[in-house]
Design a protein around this motif. Structure first.
Motif, PDB file in Angstrom:
ATOM      1  N   GLY A 278       0.781  -1.233   0.000  1.00  0.00           N
ATOM      2  CA  GLY A 278       0.000   0.000   0.000  1.00  0.00           C
ATOM      3  C   GLY A 278       0.810   1.278   0.000  1.00  0.00           C
ATOM      4  N   GLN A 279       2.125   1.173  -0.128  1.00  0.00           N
ATOM      5  CA  GLN A 279       2.948   2.391  -0.177  1.00  0.00           C
ATOM      6  C   GLN A 279       2.748   3.146  -1.485  1.00  0.00           C
ATOM      7  N   LYS A 280       2.390   2.414  -2.533  1.00  0.00           N
ATOM      8  CA  LYS A 280       2.092   3.027  -3.832  1.00  0.00           C
ATOM      9  C   LYS A 280       0.685   2.631  -4.250  1.00  0.00           C
ATOM     10  N   THR A 281      -0.083   3.609  -4.696  1.00  0.00           N
ATOM     11  CA  THR A 281      -1.432   3.339  -5.183  1.00  0.00           C
ATOM     12  C   THR A 281      -1.585   3.911  -6.592  1.00  0.00           C
ATOM     13  N   PHE A 282      -2.520   3.363  -7.338  1.00  0.00           N
ATOM     14  CA  PHE A 282      -2.719   3.775  -8.717  1.00  0.00           C
ATOM     15  C   PHE A 282      -4.211   3.929  -8.982  1.00  0.00           C
ATOM     16  N   ASP A 283      -4.577   5.025  -9.582  1.00  0.00           N
ATOM     17  CA  ASP A 283      -5.982   5.303  -9.850  1.00  0.00           C
ATOM     18  C   ASP A 283      -6.123   5.820 -11.280  1.00  0.00           C
ATOM     19  N   ASN A 284      -6.793   4.991 -12.107  1.00  0.00           N
ATOM     20  CA  ASN A 284      -7.031   5.369 -13.501  1.00  0.00           C
ATOM     21  C   ASN A 284      -5.730   5.684 -14.241  1.00  0.00           C
ATOM     22  N   LYS A 285      -4.720   4.860 -13.987  1.00  0.00           N
ATOM     23  CA  LYS A 285      -3.415   5.037 -14.639  1.00  0.00           C
ATOM     24  C   LYS A 285      -3.181   3.923 -15.657  1.00  0.00           C
ATOM     25  N   HIS A 286      -2.257   4.195 -16.569  1.00  0.00           N
ATOM     26  CA  HIS A 286      -1.802   3.140 -17.465  1.00  0.00           C
ATOM     27  C   HIS A 286      -0.493   2.603 -16.890  1.00  0.00           C
ATOM     28  N   VAL A 287      -0.573   1.378 -16.381  1.00  0.00           N
ATOM     29  CA  VAL A 287       0.553   0.787 -15.664  1.00  0.00           C
ATOM     30  C   VAL A 287       1.098  -0.410 -16.443  1.00  0.00           C
ATOM     31  N   ALA A 288       2.409  -0.435 -16.621  1.00  0.00           N
ATOM     32  CA  ALA A 288       3.065  -1.610 -17.193  1.00  0.00           C
ATOM     33  C   ALA A 288       3.639  -2.446 -16.049  1.00  0.00           C
ATOM     34  N   VAL A 289       3.353  -3.747 -16.057  1.00  0.00           N
ATOM     35  CA  VAL A 289       3.896  -4.660 -15.058  1.00  0.00           C
ATOM     36  C   VAL A 289       4.902  -5.559 -15.757  1.00  0.00           C
ATOM     37  N   LEU A 290       6.128  -5.594 -15.227  1.00  0.00           N
ATOM     38  CA  LEU A 290       7.194  -6.397 -15.822  1.00  0.00           C
ATOM     39  C   LEU A 290       7.440  -7.624 -14.959  1.00  0.00           C
ATOM     40  N   GLY A 291       7.380  -8.813 -15.570  1.00  0.00           N
ATOM     41  CA  GLY A 291       7.667 -10.036 -14.825  1.00  0.00           C
ATOM     42  C   GLY A 291       6.746 -11.166 -15.208  1.00  0.00           C
ATOM     43  N   SER A 292       6.696 -12.160 -14.352  1.00  0.00           N
ATOM     44  CA  SER A 292       5.838 -13.329 -14.551  1.00  0.00           C
ATOM     45  C   SER A 292       5.727 -14.030 -13.198  1.00  0.00           C
ATOM     46  N   GLY A 293       4.964 -15.086 -13.131  1.00  0.00           N
ATOM     47  CA  GLY A 293       4.780 -15.758 -11.850  1.00  0.00           C
ATOM     48  C   GLY A 293       3.467 -15.352 -11.204  1.00  0.00           C
ATOM     49  N   LEU A 294       3.109 -16.051 -10.126  1.00  0.00           N
ATOM     50  CA  LEU A 294       1.804 -15.859  -9.493  1.00  0.00           C
ATOM     51  C   LEU A 294       1.651 -14.467  -8.893  1.00  0.00           C
ATOM     52  N   ILE A 295       2.706 -13.962  -8.245  1.00  0.00           N
ATOM     53  CA  ILE A 295       2.637 -12.627  -7.656  1.00  0.00           C
ATOM     54  C   ILE A 295       2.381 -11.584  -8.740  1.00  0.00           C
ATOM     55  N   CYS A 296       3.106 -11.725  -9.837  1.00  0.00           N
ATOM     56  CA  CYS A 296       2.978 -10.802 -10.958  1.00  0.00           C
ATOM     57  C   CYS A 296       1.538 -10.778 -11.474  1.00  0.00           C
ATOM     58  N   HIS A 297       0.958 -11.966 -11.672  1.00  0.00           N
ATOM     59  CA  HIS A 297      -0.401 -12.030 -12.190  1.00  0.00           C
ATOM     60  C   HIS A 297      -1.413 -11.434 -11.217  1.00  0.00           C
ATOM     61  N   SER A 298      -1.185 -11.630  -9.928  1.00  0.00           N
ATOM     62  CA  SER A 298      -2.116 -11.058  -8.952  1.00  0.00           C
ATOM     63  C   SER A 298      -2.029  -9.536  -8.928  1.00  0.00           C
ATOM     64  N   VAL A 299      -0.827  -8.989  -9.161  1.00  0.00           N
ATOM     65  CA  VAL A 299      -0.665  -7.536  -9.237  1.00  0.00           C
ATOM     66  C   VAL A 299      -1.481  -6.982 -10.402  1.00  0.00           C
ATOM     67  N   VAL A 300      -1.370  -7.631 -11.564  1.00  0.00           N
ATOM     68  CA  VAL A 300      -2.125  -7.176 -12.737  1.00  0.00           C
ATOM     69  C   VAL A 300      -3.627  -7.230 -12.463  1.00  0.00           C
ATOM     70  N   ARG A 301      -4.084  -8.318 -11.870  1.00  0.00           N
ATOM     71  CA  ARG A 301      -5.520  -8.449 -11.604  1.00  0.00           C
ATOM     72  C   ARG A 301      -6.027  -7.355 -10.679  1.00  0.00           C
ATOM     73  N   HIS A 302      -5.288  -7.086  -9.626  1.00  0.00           N
ATOM     74  CA  HIS A 302      -5.713  -6.052  -8.683  1.00  0.00           C
ATOM     75  C   HIS A 302      -5.707  -4.665  -9.316  1.00  0.00           C
ATOM     76  N   LEU A 303      -4.703  -4.407 -10.109  1.00  0.00           N
ATOM     77  CA  LEU A 303      -4.656  -3.114 -10.805  1.00  0.00           C
ATOM     78  C   LEU A 303      -5.879  -2.929 -11.703  1.00  0.00           C
ATOM     79  N   LYS A 304      -6.256  -3.997 -12.409  1.00  0.00           N
ATOM     80  CA  LYS A 304      -7.441  -3.922 -13.269  1.00  0.00           C
ATOM     81  C   LYS A 304      -8.703  -3.716 -12.443  1.00  0.00           C
ATOM     82  N   GLU A 305      -8.815  -4.420 -11.328  1.00  0.00           N
ATOM     83  CA  GLU A 305      -9.995  -4.284 -10.473  1.00  0.00           C
ATOM     84  C   GLU A 305     -10.125  -2.875  -9.926  1.00  0.00           C
ATOM     85  N   GLU A 306      -8.991  -2.181  -9.781  1.00  0.00           N
ATOM     86  CA  GLU A 306      -9.005  -0.807  -9.270  1.00  0.00           C
ATOM     87  C   GLU A 306      -9.207   0.226 -10.374  1.00  0.00           C
ATOM     88  N   GLY A 307      -9.447  -0.240 -11.608  1.00  0.00           N
ATOM     89  CA  GLY A 307      -9.788   0.670 -12.684  1.00  0.00           C
ATOM     90  C   GLY A 307      -8.635   1.181 -13.517  1.00  0.00           C
TER      91      GLY A 307
END
Length: 657
Positions: A498-527
């Motif tokens: 929670g140190q960094k938050t994103f709201d209606n941003k275009h975010v690139a996520v670099l990586g792979s693995g389960l943690i990476c995929h969960s980050v992408v999903r949460h970012l999408k859920e937050e709009g």
């Protein structure tokens, strides 16, 4: 909550089973290269019988090894010389008042020519299994009749060995399943075409076993009630099959699902809900009066009890639950639910590089003879552990069982380490089970846990410890890419905490693995608008292809942009530049922010100074570059189990110097 339904006697045919818990057949690769029962295999199954399991079904056993095997070290029952091994196995299970069935099996088209000495694989019809990729040869009518006889003889040998009954493997796309399915059986002889003809192969086997072994020798059939493949077995057809099987004398039905083309329905990833397959057993139970067994990612005693109480099934099979904790049944019976080491569906048991069955959270699985009883130490000793992740806690658990006084330091306010970062709700439930289990063990075994405490060398030395185990984990892995120091670039821990938050941003996520995929999903859920640029990581190699595809499809359905086969050449304040790994073609993606999710590298600041002060310092888990859960837990268990001999070796080395 009472779990009394689990511990009621049940019957399959004339065999009485002391409770409703079944360990289903699962391949172990513990047999010899010739297919004989081994001492280690007996130890593995006896451990589960000792743990209170009512019925143990022994893994896929070939009734014909030349063309019928599915794995290299597969059990065989196609010769009299194998009877004595099954006899020893039966006695080991019976010693603990358990019952034992053997699963009789032929792979059919789900085999490989490398297992058949180069001979073409066989099937009811020459229809290729896409997952295998080899065209099978159609069995002749005489060959089919010969295989019927081999199933019957296999059952006769099992009865001679003292086995209580057999299960015919008619599920998961193997040979019997291939005869039942209109998709894989397109024969024109007496074994194909009409429903009755497609049933004939299985019917002849069942009737033959009953004739040779007697009606008091149970015959159970495992079915893929739904193959999840177009044209294959589905619920409607399976209901008809089940009614037919009851009529011809089958004693019980085991309601499974899937085949090699839908393997994710056979051995489920962490993304599947607990008990998602139970509805298949429930549908079959509506059609028949013989016992029905439910199966499928079932872990909790209360859940098992509810299946039985609601009449959805008569028995409940738990496969990987028995790999993770052979004492599941006894602990549930004694009301020690919190002490059950629940399987977290991580797929380590199917994807591990180990040559035989293994488990990321139960190191003893498949190694019961190597790690036998934990021997208490004779004198009190103190061990300090730094790090409260899974490896550190597992080491503390084993050391405490051996009688050591253990102090565990954890710099955060909770135990669990990187397991706490899993965020997918279904996956998180499972990892939370393991955190809760180990945390409960810390309390039950009176480990001195000190949260919010960053251990120092002076602090550790003040205990004058017999040994120190460093499980300090990893630190964020930042790739060598120009632009990673820009203010619009952060790492996944910043976002997860929670140190960094994103709201209606275009975010690139670099990586792979389960943690990476969960980050992408949460970012999408937050709009946010999200682009995942898949970059290979150590952790991503632990994900099997079917789980990766399922994860990517889920993200695509959320309209995430997925970029594969690219490497990132540079990060700019408003763009990420990539280069195709094959063609070298360059591309640019406009972004506001970048999150790096490429796992961790060892974090181990205490080892060097401690080695100057103390002799017995050991490093485990991510701190030792064991970048996956099984490595961390395995390190913790083995170092703790063998700590005396490890210390002795160090002392011998010092004396030599």
């Amino acid at each position: 909550m009472s779990n009394h339904h689990i511990f009621e006697n049940g019957k399959i045919g004339e065999v009485t089973i002391k409770n409703r818990v079944v360990m289903p057949a699962m391949g172990t690769n513990l047999a010899s290269s010739e297919g004989e029962v081994t001492d280690q295999q007996i130890a593995y199954y006896e451990e589960r019988a000792k743990g209170g399991t009512g019925l143990i079904t022994i893994e896929v056993t070939a009734i014909e090894a030349e063309l019928g095997k599915a794995t290299v070290n597969q059990l065989r029952i196609d010769d009299d010389r194998f009877v004595s091994g099954f006899s020893r196995l039966a006695k080991a299970v019976h010693k603990h008042d358990g019952k034992i069935f053997v699963q009789l099996h032929h792979a059919g088209r789900e085999s490989y020519s490398m297992l058949t000495g180069g001979k073409q694989i066989v099937a009811p019809s020459p229809i290729t299994c896409e997952a295998v990729g080899e065209v099978p040869r159609e069995l002749t009518t005489e060959e089919v009749k010969d295989l019927v006889n081999k199933f019957i003889i296999g059952a006769v040998r099992c009865k001679r060995a003292g086995i209580d009954g057999v299960e015919l493997h008619g599920a998961h796309g193997y040979l019997i399943n291939q005869f039942l399915s209109p998709h894989t059986n397109q024969r024109t002889d007496e074994y194909g075409g009409s429903f009755e003809n497609r049933m004939r192969f299985l019917k002849d086997i069942v009737m033959g076993i009953k004739e040779q072994c007697g009606n008091d020798f149970p015959v159970m059939v495992r079915l893929s009630v739904d193959e999840f493949e177009e044209g294959g077995m589905d619920v409607s057809l399976s209901k008809k099959v089940s009614r037919y099987l009851e009529e011809i004398g089958v004693d019980a039905l085991h309601a499974s699902a899937g085949n090699y083309n839908s393997i994710d329905k056979v051995v489920e990833s962490p993304l599947f809900e607990q008990g998602w397959r139970v509805y298949l057993a429930e549908e079959i139970k509506k059609e028949v009066n013989i016992p029905v067994i439910a199966v499928g990612s079932i872990r909790e005693p209360q859940f098992v009890n509810s299946i039985l109480a609601d009449g959805k099934a008569d028995f409940v099979a738990m496969g990987r639950s028995h790999i993770a904790d052979p004492e599941w049944t006894r602990k549930a019976m004694e009301g020690r639910d919190e002490e059950i080491r629940k399987c977290i569906s991580c797929l380590h048991c199917t994807k591990s590089s180990n040559p035989h069955v293994s488990c990321s959270i139960n190191v003893r699985a498949g190694r019961e003879r190597e790690f036998q009883e934990i021997t208490p130490i004779e004198e009190k000793r103190h061990v300090v552990i730094v790090g409260g992740g899974p490896g550190g806690m597992e080491a503390a658990r084993v050391l405490s069982l051996k009688g050591y006084d253990v102090t565990l330091f954890e710099k955060d306010d909770k135990l669990g380490g990187q397991l706490n970062l899993v965020s997918d709700p279904v996956h998180k439930q499972k990892t939370d089970w393991f955190i809760a289990y180990l945390s409960n063990e810390m309390e039950r075994l009176q480990v001195d846990v000190r949260l919010n405490t960053e251990a120092s060398t002076d602090m550790i030395e003040s205990f004058q410890p017999y040994a120190v185990i460093l499980a300090t984990g990893g630190e964020i892995n930042i790739p060598n890419i120009e632009g990673t120091q820009l203010p619009n670039v952060c790492h996944y821990m910043d976002y997860k905490t929670g140190q960094k938050t994103f709201d209606n941003k275009h975010v690139a996520v670099l990586g792979s693995g389960l943690i990476c995929h969960s980050v992408v999903r949460h970012l999408k859920e937050e709009g946010n608008d999200v682009t995942l640029i898949e970059l290979p990581t150590k952790s991503s190699r632990r994900i099997d292809d079917s789980t990766r595809l399922r994860l990517l499809n889920r993200l695509k359905n959320m309209n995430a942009n997925i970029v594969t086969n690219q490497k990132v050449s540079e990060i700019h304040p408003n763009a990420v530049q990539t280069e195709d790994r094959t063609t070298g073609e360059k591309a640019e993606f406009e972004i506001d922010d970048v999150i790096i999710a490429m796992g961790v590298k060892p974090y181990n600041p205490l080892e060097e100074p401690l080695r100057k002060m103390l002799d017995n310092v050991f490093v485990i888990g991510d701190a030792a570059d064991s970048y996956f859960l099984g490595g961390a837990v395995g390190d913790g268990f083995e170092k703790a189990f063998d700590i005396e001999s490890l210390v002795d070796k160090k002392e011998e080395a010092l004396e030599i110097q």
